[in-house]
Scaffold this motif. Sequence first.
Motif: not given
Length: 364
Positions: A248-264
């Motif tokens: 679950t934690l790994l999934g949350l980290v990956l999701l956060s990275v994807l969101i950050f890249c998309c926002c940037r």
Amino acid sequence: MGSVWVSATLALLWLLWRGPAGALELNLSDQAMLEKAQGDKVTLPCQFTVSSTDIGQLSIDWVLSGSADNDRTILMFSEGKVYEQDEALKNRAYFTSPDPTSGDASMEIANLKSSDSGTYQCTVRKAPSMQMKKIILNVLVKPTDTKCHIHGAQEIGSDIKLMCASKEGTPPLTYTWEKITGTQRLPATATADLSSGVLTMKNASQEYSGTYRCSVQNRVGTDECFLMLNVVPPSNTAGAIAGAVIGTLLGLVLLSVLIFCCCRKQKEKKYEKEVPHEIREDVAPPKSRTSTVHSYIGSNRSSLGSMSPSNMEGYSKTLYNKVPAEELERPPSHAPAKVAAPNLSRMGAVPVMIPAQSKDGSIV
């Protein structure tokens, strides 16, 4: 004489008290309450006898008195004919004897339904007599569609409950559990609730494994179901929980990275749309020396045509004296290229005749 009159009077009073039904008799020894299962058939008995004094027309009525106090006529026999009256029992209720005048007014009901429950009354009339009889019928529903299932983890040391229930069935229902494989005995810790169908077993072991049967019954029928119990060692729940948490934690980290890249990326696109591209000219390009000389000479050409040979010398000296010194001092490699006479004409140049001069500059 007086005693005879008294005896006659008593006999008349006895006859009057007995009423017109004294000659016609019904068999009242039959069972007055019946219980049958839904889908079965039942015979409601009603036998009678008549005497020679009953000389009227025979008529028979079967009436159902329900809980709503609405009397419903089911069957009628009058003037030698049978009449079916109730739509709910039509084609299901009929006289058992083809000739009710023979002394049998019994009625049979096929394919019983729970709505057929109630009090049935048989009335026999043959003037001047009349008799009636009541029978209570209870239509019960058999236990059907019984299901078994297990509640609790099938692991060693756990508490397990075996559940059993029938979808239909008129209460009271009685449930019974038994083990039909292995030792064919219920575990020592097992306790059964006969009314709810729950079998509870504490601290389960592998010996509890096997096939179990649940039987349910009421006054008119029985039903049963089976289930398989397989007790196994407990699983590594701690490792499973830890793996689930890490995943679950790994999934949350990956999701956060994807969101950050998309926002940037979205911000970069927005900035490119809002800020226009500008071309800035920091230093002005140097002026061409050739163009300076050409423009200077071209501006004075028009005056050459009006000059005479007499003043040509002075003009030539003045013209060459006005050429910038930087143009005269330019190295030969930077001298402008010569343009042919035809090209000059196409460019719009005006031909000028210059008188010949000697080496010292005088006109010849």
